[in-house]
Design an enzyme around this catalytic site. Structure first.
Site, PDB file in Angstrom:
ATOM      1  N   CYS A 116       0.814  -1.224   0.000  1.00 36.08           N
ATOM      2  CA  CYS A 116       0.000   0.000   0.000  1.00 36.08           C
ATOM      3  C   CYS A 116       0.844   1.270   0.000  1.00 36.08           C
ATOM      4  CB  CYS A 116      -0.956   0.000   1.185  1.00 36.08           C
ATOM      5  SG  CYS A 116      -2.133  -1.339   1.079  1.00 36.08           S
ATOM      6  N   HIS A 253      -3.295   7.327   2.294  1.00 38.70           N
ATOM      7  CA  HIS A 253      -3.676   6.031   1.717  1.00 38.70           C
ATOM      8  C   HIS A 253      -5.088   5.698   2.203  1.00 38.70           C
ATOM      9  CE1 HIS A 253      -3.939   1.912   0.685  1.00 38.70           C
ATOM     10  NE2 HIS A 253      -3.716   1.447   1.904  1.00 38.70           N
ATOM     11  N   ASN A 283      -9.976  -0.050  -0.555  1.00 37.89           N
ATOM     12  CA  ASN A 283      -8.518   0.022  -0.459  1.00 37.89           C
ATOM     13  C   ASN A 283      -7.916  -0.513  -1.762  1.00 37.89           C
ATOM     14  OD1 ASN A 283      -5.810  -0.300   0.069  1.00 37.89           O
ATOM     15  ND2 ASN A 283      -6.086  -1.272   2.080  1.00 37.89           N
TER      16      ASN A 283
HETATM   17  N1  ACO Z   1     -18.769  -8.828   7.965  1.00 41.55           N
HETATM   18  C1  ACO Z   1     -19.348  -9.092   9.141  1.00 41.55           C
HETATM   19  N2  ACO Z   1     -18.626  -9.446  10.229  1.00 41.55           N
HETATM   20  C2  ACO Z   1     -17.289  -9.515  10.109  1.00 41.55           C
HETATM   21  C3  ACO Z   1     -16.641  -9.240   8.895  1.00 41.55           C
HETATM   22  C4  ACO Z   1     -17.430  -8.889   7.793  1.00 41.55           C
HETATM   23  N3  ACO Z   1     -16.900  -8.602   6.576  1.00 41.55           N
HETATM   24  N4  ACO Z   1     -15.312  -9.390   9.082  1.00 41.55           N
HETATM   25  C5  ACO Z   1     -15.134  -9.737  10.363  1.00 41.55           C
HETATM   26  N5  ACO Z   1     -16.326  -9.822  10.984  1.00 41.55           N
HETATM   27  C6  ACO Z   1     -16.600 -10.143  12.366  1.00 41.55           C
HETATM   28  C7  ACO Z   1     -15.466 -10.890  13.021  1.00 41.55           C
HETATM   29  O1  ACO Z   1     -15.548 -12.268  12.733  1.00 41.55           O
HETATM   30  C8  ACO Z   1     -15.711 -10.585  14.480  1.00 41.55           C
HETATM   31  O2  ACO Z   1     -16.713 -11.433  14.946  1.00 41.55           O
HETATM   32  P1  ACO Z   1     -16.633 -12.071  16.440  1.00 41.55           P
HETATM   33  O3  ACO Z   1     -16.638 -10.879  17.348  1.00 41.55           O
HETATM   34  O4  ACO Z   1     -17.848 -12.908  16.509  1.00 41.55           O
HETATM   35  O5  ACO Z   1     -15.346 -12.825  16.475  1.00 41.55           O
HETATM   36  C9  ACO Z   1     -16.268  -9.167  14.465  1.00 41.55           C
HETATM   37  O6  ACO Z   1     -16.730  -8.951  13.123  1.00 41.55           O
HETATM   38  C10 ACO Z   1     -15.264  -8.100  14.817  1.00 41.55           C
HETATM   39  O7  ACO Z   1     -14.084  -8.333  14.066  1.00 41.55           O
HETATM   40  P2  ACO Z   1     -12.785  -7.475  14.303  1.00 41.55           P
HETATM   41  O8  ACO Z   1     -11.689  -8.019  13.444  1.00 41.55           O
HETATM   42  O9  ACO Z   1     -12.563  -7.346  15.768  1.00 41.55           O
HETATM   43  O10 ACO Z   1     -13.275  -6.078  13.720  1.00 41.55           O
HETATM   44  P3  ACO Z   1     -12.522  -4.702  13.788  1.00 41.55           P
HETATM   45  O11 ACO Z   1     -13.367  -3.727  14.485  1.00 41.55           O
HETATM   46  O12 ACO Z   1     -11.095  -4.836  14.217  1.00 41.55           O
HETATM   47  O13 ACO Z   1     -12.522  -4.284  12.264  1.00 41.55           O
HETATM   48  C11 ACO Z   1     -11.072  -4.244  10.332  1.00 41.55           C
HETATM   49  C12 ACO Z   1     -11.871  -5.100  11.292  1.00 41.55           C
HETATM   50  C13 ACO Z   1     -12.017  -3.373   9.521  1.00 41.55           C
HETATM   51  C14 ACO Z   1     -10.296  -5.165   9.409  1.00 41.55           C
HETATM   52  C15 ACO Z   1     -10.114  -3.347  11.152  1.00 41.55           C
HETATM   53  O14 ACO Z   1      -9.352  -4.116  12.040  1.00 41.55           O
HETATM   54  C16 ACO Z   1      -9.186  -2.570  10.256  1.00 41.55           C
HETATM   55  O15 ACO Z   1      -9.601  -1.664   9.585  1.00 41.55           O
HETATM   56  N6  ACO Z   1      -7.888  -2.890  10.267  1.00 41.55           N
HETATM   57  C17 ACO Z   1      -6.949  -2.257   9.383  1.00 41.55           C
HETATM   58  C18 ACO Z   1      -6.950  -3.009   8.126  1.00 41.55           C
HETATM   59  C19 ACO Z   1      -6.380  -2.244   7.011  1.00 41.55           C
HETATM   60  O16 ACO Z   1      -6.628  -1.079   6.838  1.00 41.55           O
HETATM   61  N7  ACO Z   1      -5.596  -2.932   6.214  1.00 41.55           N
HETATM   62  C20 ACO Z   1      -4.997  -2.372   5.086  1.00 41.55           C
HETATM   63  C21 ACO Z   1      -3.622  -2.042   5.412  1.00 41.55           C
HETATM   64  S1  ACO Z   1      -2.782  -1.474   4.057  1.00 41.55           S
HETATM   65  C22 ACO Z   1      -2.186  -2.738   3.108  1.00 41.55           C
HETATM   66  O17 ACO Z   1      -0.997  -2.811   2.958  1.00 41.55           O
HETATM   67  C23 ACO Z   1      -3.038  -3.732   2.447  1.00 41.55           C
END
Ligand code: ACO
Length: 326
Positions: A116, A253, A283
């Site tokens: 990214c 980003h 993204n």
């Molecule tokens: N739809 C519905 N539920 C979901 C989904 C989905 N798509 N994905 C995960 N869940 C569930 C999980 O299973 C979990 O359920 P549980 O509580 O029963 O176990 C619940 O939702 C919460 O999941 P978390 O992972 O705790 O959710 P979080 O609030 O952390 O959000 C996210 C997840 C959006 C991925 C967040 O952590 C984030 O934005 N992280 C940064 C990721 C990012 O930006 N990556 C790109 C980096 S740049 C690159 O180089 C690619």
């Protein structure tokens, strides 16, 4: 004030695949919902490449648009730096394909791989070439087809990414080196390979012999992102001798709305100065910053003379920022 060469932005362009996929469409086949995706990431839709659309075709279209915007032709370009982690082939570099597609036969073209952060790495690399005097005009491109490395059964990752490309033309120009003068003023790049397991692709030519799928510990990425990007942004501000209040447009980003907001808040940058496209594009990795730049230039927000801060963080981890007087 000493005379020096600066890399100045001459034009910007972008390209998106034809097909739009909404959150509702994903929710029809995956255990997810529009509400969950919007709340956690700010994303409402993404573009997904179809038959005949690849990283190099999107990159070529974005580059051609940037050349047109600059009022230049392909013959004016002697350097192409393309940030991508989803090249058309393991080799040759997609940059050479773009070069051939545009009919450019001189100079040099190569890819940089920083996930990214790819566009920030590409801008910084091109800037160093141009400032050295070895090259005159660069196409700097970020282009990705992440849809092709997603596990479409993994709801924790596939809902977050999309495809697209963006490009800028950078030109070496004599400058007085003043803060008010146009061009790339400062840039900072970082990497720390100890974080590999938090964001990686589980395949490759020298290991599995396959392309592999993106794997991510989302919470861990989130935990590190804000501190890392604000650190390199502060470094750029220090190098330029200004503070965050001088920034006209913050173009981060576009990974996640919550990361964008938290980074802007930590730096004290008001929301109206932040360019956000993650809602429409999701993204798009290395493509996200030039896509956002293109949107904000075309709608009249970013204008000549504005101070623009770009920043990104991605797999590796890699991270970086660049301060550009437009
Ligand atoms: N739809 C519905 N539920 C979901 C989904 C989905 N798509 N994905 C995960 N869940 C569930 C999980 O299973 C979990 O359920 P549980 O509580 O029963 O176990 C619940 O939702 C919460 O999941 P978390 O992972 O705790 O959710 P979080 O609030 O952390 O959000 C996210 C997840 C959006 C991925 C967040 O952590 C984030 O934005 N992280 C940064 C990721 C990012 O930006 N990556 C790109 C980096 S740049 C690159 O180089 C690619």
């Amino acid at each position: 004030m000493t005379s020096q060469i600066r890399s100045c932005v001459r034009g910007v362009g972008s390209a998106l695949p034809t097909r739009v996929v909404t959150n509702h469409e994903l929710a029809a086949t995956l255990d997810t919902s529009d509400e969950w995706i919007r709340q956690r990431s700010g994303i409402t839709q993404r573009y997904v490449a179809g038959d005949g659309e690849t990283t190099s075709t999107l990159a070529t279209a974005a580059a051609a648009a940037a050349l047109k915007d600059a009022g230049l032709t392909a013959e004016d370009i002697d350097l192409i730096v393309l940030g991508t982690s989803t090249p058309d082939f393991t080799f040759p570099a997609s940059a050479t394909q773009v070069q051939a597609n545009l009919g450019i036969t001189k100079g040099v073209a190569f890819d940089v791989q920083a996930v990214c952060s790819g566009f920030v790495f590409a801008v910084t690399t091109a800037d160093k070439f141009l400032r050295s005097g070895s090259h005159k005009r660069a196409l700097v491109i970020g282009a990705e087809t992440f849809s092709r490395i997603l596990d479409w059964t993994d709801r924790t990752t596939c809902v977050l990414f999309g495809d697209g490309a963006g490009a800028i033309v950078l030109e070496a120009q004599e400058s007085d080196g003043a803060f008010r003068s146009t061009g790339v003023i400062a840039s900072r790049l970082r990497a720390d390979g100890r974080h590999r397991a938090k964001l990686f692709v589980d395949g490759g030519p020298s290991t599995t012999g396959t392309v592999g799928h993106l794997r991510m510990e989302g919470k861990e990425v989130f935990r590190h992102a804000v501190g890392m990007v604000t650190d390199v942004i502060q470094g750029c501000l220090d190098d330029a001798g200004c503070d965050a209040g001088a920034i006209d447009w913050f173009v981060p980003h576009q990974a996640n709305r919550r990361i964008i907001d938290a980074s802007a808040d930590k730096l004290g940058i008001p929301r109206e100065k932040v360019v956000v496209t993650v809602d429409r594009h999701a993204n798009t990795s290395a493509a996200s910053i030039p896509l956002a730049l293109s949107v904000a230039v075309k709608d009249g927000r970013i204008k000549t003379g504005d101070l623009v801060m770009i920043e990104a963080m991605g797999g590796g981890f890699t991270w970086g920022a660049a301060l550009i007087r437009w």
